[in-house]
Design an enzyme around this catalytic site. Structure first.
Site, short mmCIF file in Angstrom:
data_model
loop_
_atom_site.label_atom_id
_atom_site.label_comp_id
_atom_site.label_asym_id
_atom_site.label_seq_id
_atom_site.Cartn_x
_atom_site.Cartn_y
_atom_site.Cartn_z
CE LYS A 42 -4.04 -2.12 2.27
NZ LYS A 42 -5.02 -2.03 3.39
CE1 TYR A 92 -9.48 -2.98 0.28
CE2 TYR A 92 -8.43 -1.02 -0.62
CZ TYR A 92 -8.35 -2.21 0.10
OH TYR A 92 -7.16 -2.61 0.64
CG ASN A 126 -3.73 -2.18 6.90
OD1 ASN A 126 -3.58 -1.87 5.73
ND2 ASN A 126 -4.78 -2.86 7.33
CG HIS A 143 -5.44 -6.17 -0.26
ND1 HIS A 143 -6.67 -6.11 0.36
CD2 HIS A 143 -5.53 -7.13 -1.23
CE1 HIS A 143 -7.49 -6.99 -0.23
NE2 HIS A 143 -6.82 -7.61 -1.19
CD GLU A 182 -8.56 -9.20 -3.65
OE1 GLU A 182 -9.48 -8.88 -2.86
OE2 GLU A 182 -7.43 -9.56 -3.25
#
Ligand code: UDP
Ligand code: MG
Length: 132
Positions: A4, A44, A107, A110, A121
């Protein structure tokens, strides 16, 4: 898996890849990409009713991400264990999120939560890829 923007902006791409490879994952595809806000929203979409959705999509389109296809026996479960809980405050010691994440949103990574979602994905980021 996706590295990320909070991790790419702190020059942690190499550190994350090092941990992934050391844990026995093989990288089958990888790319650097900056998501448009619309593409982040599409990725998302399952979370669109959640209170954190807008902020999450802004964050995910705020800088470069590194989507990749990883191969390992039992890859989904193994990777979820390696990265730790969504909230780094709840993540086990030594997990990637415990060591590297900023907070519950930023965080660092993913990871797909099932083989079915992994397939979707992978198609989202690597259209037409043949992994057989
Ligand atoms: N997220 C957030 N606030 C929350 C829960 C999740 O900002 O309270 C963000 C966080 O970046 C997380 C992503 O939304 O990684 C997707 O949430 P999910 O519950 O699917 O967590 P994950 O599968 O990434 O552990
Ligand atoms: Mg998830």
């Amino acid at each position: 898996m996706i590295i990320k923007p909070d991790a790419s902006s702190r020059n942690l791409i190499g550190e994350i890849i090092r941990r992934i490879e050391q844990s026995g994952f093989v990288i089958r595809a990888m790319r650097l990409e900056t998501l448009s806000p619309d593409r982040a929203k599409a990725f998302y979409a399952v979370h669109k009713e959640r209170p954190f959705y807008e902020s999450l999509c802004r964050f995910m389109s705020s800088g470069p991400i590194v989507p990749m296809v990883l191969e390992k026996e039992n890859a989904v479960d193994n990777l979820r264990t390696l990265i730790g809980a969504t909230n780094p405050k709840e993540a086990a010691c030594g997990t990637l999120r415990y060591d590297l994440a900023v907070d519950v949103e930023k965080n660092s990574v993913h990871a797909s939560d099932s083989p079915e979602n992994a397939r979707k994905e992978i198609a989202f980021f690597f259209e037409g890829i043949d992994l057989d």
